[in-house]
Design an enzyme around this catalytic site. Structure first.
Site, short mmCIF file in Angstrom:
data_model
loop_
_atom_site.label_atom_id
_atom_site.label_comp_id
_atom_site.label_asym_id
_atom_site.label_seq_id
_atom_site.Cartn_x
_atom_site.Cartn_y
_atom_site.Cartn_z
N GLU A 106 0.84 -1.20 0.00
CA GLU A 106 0.00 0.00 0.00
C GLU A 106 0.88 1.25 0.00
O GLU A 106 1.93 1.27 0.63
CB GLU A 106 -0.88 -0.06 1.26
CG GLU A 106 -1.95 1.00 1.34
CD GLU A 106 -2.85 0.83 2.59
OE1 GLU A 106 -3.23 -0.32 2.93
OE2 GLU A 106 -3.14 1.85 3.21
N ASP A 108 0.21 5.36 0.59
CA ASP A 108 -0.89 6.22 1.07
C ASP A 108 -0.63 7.70 1.04
O ASP A 108 0.42 8.16 1.49
CB ASP A 108 -1.15 5.94 2.56
CG ASP A 108 -1.69 4.56 2.83
OD1 ASP A 108 -2.39 4.04 1.98
OD2 ASP A 108 -1.38 4.03 3.91
N GLU A 110 -3.08 10.48 2.93
CA GLU A 110 -4.31 10.67 3.70
C GLU A 110 -4.30 12.10 4.22
O GLU A 110 -3.28 12.58 4.70
CB GLU A 110 -4.39 9.72 4.89
CG GLU A 110 -4.48 8.27 4.48
CD GLU A 110 -4.75 7.34 5.66
OE1 GLU A 110 -5.34 6.28 5.45
OE2 GLU A 110 -4.36 7.69 6.81
N HIS A 123 -0.77 12.86 5.66
CA HIS A 123 -0.17 11.66 6.24
C HIS A 123 0.25 10.75 5.07
O HIS A 123 -0.54 10.51 4.17
CB HIS A 123 -1.25 11.00 7.09
CG HIS A 123 -0.89 9.68 7.68
ND1 HIS A 123 -0.39 9.54 8.94
CD2 HIS A 123 -0.99 8.43 7.17
CE1 HIS A 123 -0.18 8.26 9.20
NE2 HIS A 123 -0.53 7.56 8.14
N THR A 124 1.50 10.27 5.09
CA THR A 124 1.95 9.34 4.06
C THR A 124 2.46 8.07 4.73
O THR A 124 2.97 8.11 5.85
CB THR A 124 3.10 9.93 3.20
OG1 THR A 124 4.24 10.15 4.03
CG2 THR A 124 2.68 11.24 2.54
N ASN A 125 2.30 6.94 4.03
CA ASN A 125 2.82 5.69 4.57
C ASN A 125 3.08 4.73 3.41
O ASN A 125 2.51 4.89 2.33
CB ASN A 125 1.81 5.08 5.56
CG ASN A 125 2.46 4.13 6.56
OD1 ASN A 125 3.66 3.84 6.49
ND2 ASN A 125 1.66 3.63 7.48
N ASN A 133 4.20 1.05 9.25
CA ASN A 133 5.06 1.73 10.23
C ASN A 133 6.12 2.61 9.58
O ASN A 133 7.25 2.69 10.06
CB ASN A 133 5.77 0.73 11.15
CG ASN A 133 4.81 0.10 12.13
OD1 ASN A 133 3.74 0.66 12.41
ND2 ASN A 133 5.17 -1.05 12.65
N GLU A 135 5.49 6.03 8.58
CA GLU A 135 4.72 7.26 8.41
C GLU A 135 5.60 8.50 8.35
O GLU A 135 6.53 8.64 9.15
CB GLU A 135 3.75 7.45 9.59
CG GLU A 135 2.74 6.34 9.78
CD GLU A 135 3.25 5.19 10.64
OE1 GLU A 135 4.46 5.18 10.99
OE2 GLU A 135 2.45 4.30 10.97
N TRP A 200 -9.52 9.28 16.06
CA TRP A 200 -8.07 9.50 16.11
C TRP A 200 -7.54 10.64 15.24
O TRP A 200 -6.46 11.16 15.49
CB TRP A 200 -7.30 8.22 15.71
CG TRP A 200 -7.62 7.74 14.31
CD1 TRP A 200 -8.61 6.87 13.97
CD2 TRP A 200 -6.97 8.12 13.09
NE1 TRP A 200 -8.61 6.69 12.60
CE2 TRP A 200 -7.61 7.43 12.04
CE3 TRP A 200 -5.89 8.97 12.79
CZ2 TRP A 200 -7.23 7.57 10.70
CZ3 TRP A 200 -5.51 9.11 11.45
CH2 TRP A 200 -6.19 8.40 10.43
N GLY A 204 -5.31 14.06 17.71
CA GLY A 204 -5.28 12.81 18.45
C GLY A 204 -6.64 12.30 18.89
O GLY A 204 -6.73 11.48 19.79
C1 LIG Z 1 -4.78 20.60 13.72
O1 LIG Z 1 -4.37 21.81 14.31
C2 LIG Z 1 -3.63 21.65 15.51
C3 LIG Z 1 -3.36 23.04 16.07
O2 LIG Z 1 -2.76 23.86 15.10
C4 LIG Z 1 -2.36 20.85 15.23
O3 LIG Z 1 -1.66 20.63 16.43
C5 LIG Z 1 -2.73 19.53 14.58
O4 LIG Z 1 -1.56 18.80 14.26
C6 LIG Z 1 -3.54 19.79 13.33
N1 LIG Z 1 -3.86 18.60 12.56
C7 LIG Z 1 -4.53 17.55 13.00
C8 LIG Z 1 -4.85 16.51 12.01
O5 LIG Z 1 -4.90 17.41 14.16
#
Ligand SMILES: *[C@@H]1O[C@H](CO)[C@@H](O)[C@H](O)[C@H]1NC(C)=O
Length: 284
Positions: A106, A108, A110, A123-125, A133, A135, A200, A204
């Site tokens: 794969e 990616d 994203e 995001h790349t992988n 693993n 990324e 996620w 986070g």
């Molecule tokens: C969203 O914005 C925050 C604050 O600028 C940043 O820390 C974060 O990495 C950004 N992206 C995502 C996908 O959370």
């Protein structure tokens, strides 16, 4: 035509075949009606402008997605994308290549959405024989929701190059000689999707999708494939040996120094036994 075997072993004949094959097919943009099919989302994916564009949407019941009809073993894949504008927190828009079945490969792209005014994360992988693993994540140097930008994957036997508006942002070299698996014997399809990952994706998982704003819409257009399709026909062949020249290496260095926000090669907390070998070998 049984060019592709499912064997995990490198198939040198296949590679030699494609290298020797002269590919003089004219360059023509893929068409979403002819070359792709919407595979999920129950009407949330829509072909536009006679197949030149496609929109995907997401609401609290479902996202949507499409895939290429053909599979390819190596190629250059370009897609123009305009991401979900405004508050896209919790949403993930994708453009990736994948083989099927166990031990899959794969590659990616994203795009992780964010609250209004906060930057998307790209995001790349790379997965080879089921193992990822690898990324790397980036911030873009433009607003990806204001207009269309081109995201490309170049995949040849020597390397994988991720490009944004033709700027290389990442190169993953073939380090098989050091025992690192590299995708090269399983044909892959192009997949694109828009889905909810608010457990996620954004900060986070702290920032959730705001369903009052649904439907969320991402737009795709000017899909372009120059690859070796099942059956052996290849598009234009410049991608087959593409590597970065000094200008490309400078640009890559600029992106990686100024716009990279995560690198698995620098994450010794996650890999206390030491980072993967290709991290030490890879130059720009
Ligand atoms: C969203 O914005 C925050 C604050 O600028 C940043 O820390 C974060 O990495 C950004 N992206 C995502 C996908 O959370």
């Amino acid at each position: 035509m049984a060019i592709y075997s499912n064997s995990k072993a490198p198939n040198l004949l296949v590679i030699a075949y494609f290298v020797v094959l002269a590919c003089f097919t004219t360059l023509s943009a893929a068409n979403f009606i002819r070359d792709a099919e919407i595979t999920w989302g129950d009407g949330r994916g829509k072909v536009l402008e006679g197949g030149r564009g496609l929109s995907l949407s997401l609401d609290q019941y479902s996202g949507s997605g499409f895939q290429s009809k053909n599979e390819y073993l190596f190629g250059r894949f370009d897609m123009q994308l305009k991401l979900v504008p405004g508050n896209s927190a919790g949403t993930v828009t994708t453009f990736f290549l994948s083989s099927q079945g166990e031990g899959h490969d794969e590659i990616d792209f994203e795009f992780l959405g964010n609250s209004t005014g906060e930057p998307y994360t790209v995001h790349t992988n790379v997965y080879a024989q089921g193992k990822g693993n690898k990324e790397q994540q980036f911030r873009l140097w433009f607003d990806p929701t204001a207009t269309f930008h081109t995201y490309s994957i170049v995949w040849n036997p020597q390397r994988i190059i991720f490009l944004v508006d033709n700027s290389p942002i990442r190169v993953f070299h073939n380090h098989e000689t050091s025992g690192i698996a590299f995708p090269k014997s399983q044909p892959m399809r192009v997949y694109c999707s828009l889905w909810n990952a608010d457990d996620w994706a954004t900060q986070g998982g702290r920032v959730k999708t705001d369903w009052a704003l649904a439907p969320f819409v991402a737009n795709y257009r000017n899909f372009n494939i120059n690859g070796c399709a099942s059956g052996g026909s290849c598009g234009s062949s410049s991608w087959q040996t593409l590597e970065l020249d000094s200008k490309g290496r400078n640009r890559l260095r600029w992106v990686q120094q100024n716009h990279m926000v995560y690198n698995y090669c620098a994450d010794s907390q996650r890999f206390p036994q030491g980072v993967s070998i290709e991290c030490k070998r890879s130059r720009f």
